[in-house]
Design a protein around this motif. Structure first.
Motif, PDB file in Angstrom:
ATOM      1  N   LEU A 193      50.023 -49.243   5.262  1.00 36.83           N
ATOM      2  CA  LEU A 193      48.869 -49.522   4.178  1.00 36.83           C
ATOM      3  C   LEU A 193      48.330 -50.888   4.647  1.00 36.83           C
ATOM      4  O   LEU A 193      47.022 -51.137   4.379  1.00 36.83           O
ATOM      5  N   ARG A 194      48.821 -51.695   5.451  1.00 33.82           N
ATOM      6  CA  ARG A 194      48.564 -52.868   5.713  1.00 33.82           C
ATOM      7  C   ARG A 194      47.914 -52.886   7.235  1.00 33.82           C
ATOM      8  O   ARG A 194      47.498 -54.118   7.907  1.00 33.82           O
ATOM      9  N   ASN A 195      47.889 -51.816   7.799  1.00 27.44           N
ATOM     10  CA  ASN A 195      47.558 -51.723   9.326  1.00 27.44           C
ATOM     11  C   ASN A 195      46.072 -52.180   9.634  1.00 27.44           C
ATOM     12  O   ASN A 195      45.187 -51.590   8.994  1.00 27.44           O
ATOM     13  N   GLY A 196      45.854 -53.237  10.614  1.00 27.43           N
ATOM     14  CA  GLY A 196      44.567 -53.696  10.796  1.00 27.43           C
ATOM     15  C   GLY A 196      43.754 -53.008  11.362  1.00 27.43           C
ATOM     16  O   GLY A 196      42.549 -52.713  11.030  1.00 27.43           O
ATOM     17  N   LEU A 197      43.923 -51.909  12.278  1.00 27.91           N
ATOM     18  CA  LEU A 197      43.212 -50.772  12.773  1.00 27.91           C
ATOM     19  C   LEU A 197      42.689 -49.979  11.506  1.00 27.91           C
ATOM     20  O   LEU A 197      41.392 -49.629  11.672  1.00 27.91           O
ATOM     21  N   ILE A 198      43.407 -49.461  10.482  1.00 26.59           N
ATOM     22  CA  ILE A 198      42.825 -48.661   9.593  1.00 26.59           C
ATOM     23  C   ILE A 198      42.029 -49.407   8.651  1.00 26.59           C
ATOM     24  O   ILE A 198      40.932 -48.923   8.264  1.00 26.59           O
ATOM     25  N   VAL A 199      42.479 -50.645   8.257  1.00 23.62           N
ATOM     26  CA  VAL A 199      41.447 -51.428   7.508  1.00 23.62           C
ATOM     27  C   VAL A 199      40.091 -51.667   8.180  1.00 23.62           C
ATOM     28  O   VAL A 199      38.956 -51.714   7.542  1.00 23.62           O
ATOM     29  N   ARG A 200      40.170 -51.681   9.648  1.00 25.57           N
ATOM     30  CA  ARG A 200      38.772 -51.697  10.406  1.00 25.57           C
ATOM     31  C   ARG A 200      37.882 -50.613  10.264  1.00 25.57           C
ATOM     32  O   ARG A 200      36.622 -50.697  10.233  1.00 25.57           O
ATOM     33  N   VAL A 201      38.562 -49.477  10.209  1.00 24.79           N
ATOM     34  CA  VAL A 201      38.143 -48.123  10.133  1.00 24.79           C
ATOM     35  C   VAL A 201      37.372 -48.015   8.885  1.00 24.79           C
ATOM     36  O   VAL A 201      36.323 -47.747   8.677  1.00 24.79           O
ATOM     37  N   MET A 202      38.135 -48.281   7.624  1.00 25.22           N
ATOM     38  CA  MET A 202      37.404 -48.432   6.376  1.00 25.22           C
ATOM     39  C   MET A 202      36.323 -49.672   6.325  1.00 25.22           C
ATOM     40  O   MET A 202      35.016 -48.963   5.911  1.00 25.22           O
ATOM     41  N   SER A 203      36.367 -50.562   7.040  1.00 22.89           N
ATOM     42  CA  SER A 203      35.317 -51.586   6.725  1.00 22.89           C
ATOM     43  C   SER A 203      34.102 -50.912   7.658  1.00 22.89           C
ATOM     44  O   SER A 203      32.932 -51.194   7.061  1.00 22.89           O
ATOM     45  N   ASN A 204      34.238 -50.421   8.988  1.00 26.03           N
ATOM     46  CA  ASN A 204      33.209 -49.779   9.372  1.00 26.03           C
ATOM     47  C   ASN A 204      32.475 -48.729   8.824  1.00 26.03           C
ATOM     48  O   ASN A 204      31.065 -48.602   8.831  1.00 26.03           O
ATOM     49  N   ALA A 205      33.199 -47.989   8.198  1.00 25.09           N
ATOM     50  CA  ALA A 205      32.750 -46.549   7.321  1.00 25.09           C
ATOM     51  C   ALA A 205      31.926 -47.182   6.298  1.00 25.09           C
ATOM     52  O   ALA A 205      30.884 -46.637   5.882  1.00 25.09           O
TER      53      ALA A 205
END
Length: 301
Positions: free
Chosen positions: A176-188
């Motif tokens: 849930l805190r994974n930085g790569l997944i957070v970046r995917v959300m941010s890009n979306a």
């Protein structure tokens, strides 16, 4: 990445405070003159409620452009510096009761503002009796998230948060805190083509998007966010209401926002072009301008 709104924010006095509300020690920030030091100040006060996975910092770019208006911005229970509810679920009723109590104690008769998930909480609280003269919703959730333009991504998000809640605690928290997944959300979500502003948005999400208490709180809040929308509260809200919507919002399309505006007894809709679900980061000046106009035009009501 330098904060493009830092110079404006530096001119706004800010005070951090805490208060016991709903069984949790709520942290909140007062931007502008503190009500305790300027009790007779006739200027309006806004209580601003942030969105899912965010905390009070996310709304600061809008606050920076609202000079002369006092803004009180709490961290929702379970996010930022506010601990979770004790012994009760993080569902819509719980958040709505908490917000009603917070406003009644900290800023009676303040204008209430909600962004994204905060729009669901704010509208529910007002529909349930929160006394406020006006309501402002930024990027309101005006339709079921699973039916939006990116419904497939939302379904993937459902799986993501469920996996985070079901995996062994250490693995689930890391997911849930994974930085790569957070970046995917941010890009979306980001729509700006300005590379500097885009980097700022990503850094804000990197810094503040994982400041939740634990995976259980996050999963409960996520389920609440996708199980409700503003439509269920709108017909019961009689106060003048401002909807600030984005023409490129992937969570609630602009057509749904236009329909949402018709469900309120007294609402006006401001549409901001070339932006998506991040009005508060990408076009805060336009949002603040709409808020100022709304407060001025409804001042005698």
């Amino acid at each position: 990445m330098p904060n493009p709104y830092a110079s404006l924010l530096a001119e706004v006095p800010v005070t951090r405070r805490e208060i016991e509300i709903g069984g949790t020690r709520t942290a909140y920030w007062v931007y502008g003159d503190d009500a305790d030091t300027a009790p007779a100040d006739p200027r309006p006060t806004i209580v601003a409620v942030h969105g899912f996975r965010g905390e009070h910092h996310g709304l600061e770019p809008v606050v920076a452009h609202l000079r002369g208006i006092r803004v009180i911005s709490p961290d929702l229970p379970g996010f930022g510096e506010t601990p979770p509810f004790a012994g009760q679920p993080h569902d819509l009723d719980g958040y709505a009761r908490w917000l009603r109590a917070f406003v009644e104690v900290v800023a009676p008769d303040a204008v209430v503002l909600g962004h994204s998930f905060g729009s669901i909480v704010a509208s529910a609280a007002v529909a349930q009796g929160l006394a406020t003269p006006k309501l402002i919703l930024v990027n309101p959730i005006g339709a079921p998230a699973l039916e939006g333009p990116r419904g497939i991504l939302t379904r993937l998000a459902v799986f993501y948060y469920l996996a985070g809640a079901r995996l062994p605690r250490r693995l689930g928290d890391a997911l849930l805190r994974n930085g790569l997944i957070v970046r995917v959300m941010s890009n979306a979500m980001a729509k700006t083509r300005d590379p500097d502003l885009r980097r700022f948005v990503h850094e804000q999400h990197d810094e503040y998007f994982s400041r939740f208490a634990d995976r259980d709180v996050l999963h409960e809040a996520f389920v609440t966010s996708v199980s409700h929308d503003v439509r269920e509260s709108a017909p019961r809200i009689t106060q003048p209401t401002l909807l600030i919507a984005a023409e490129k919002d992937d969570i609630t399309p602009i057509e749904a926002e236009r329909h949402l505006a018709t469900l309120f007894p007294d609402a006006r809709l401001v549409e901001i072009p070339d932006v998506g679900h991040l009005i508060h980061y990408e076009t805060p000046q336009a949002a603040a301008s709409a808020i100022r106009d709304f407060l001025r035009e409804t001042a005698g009501r």
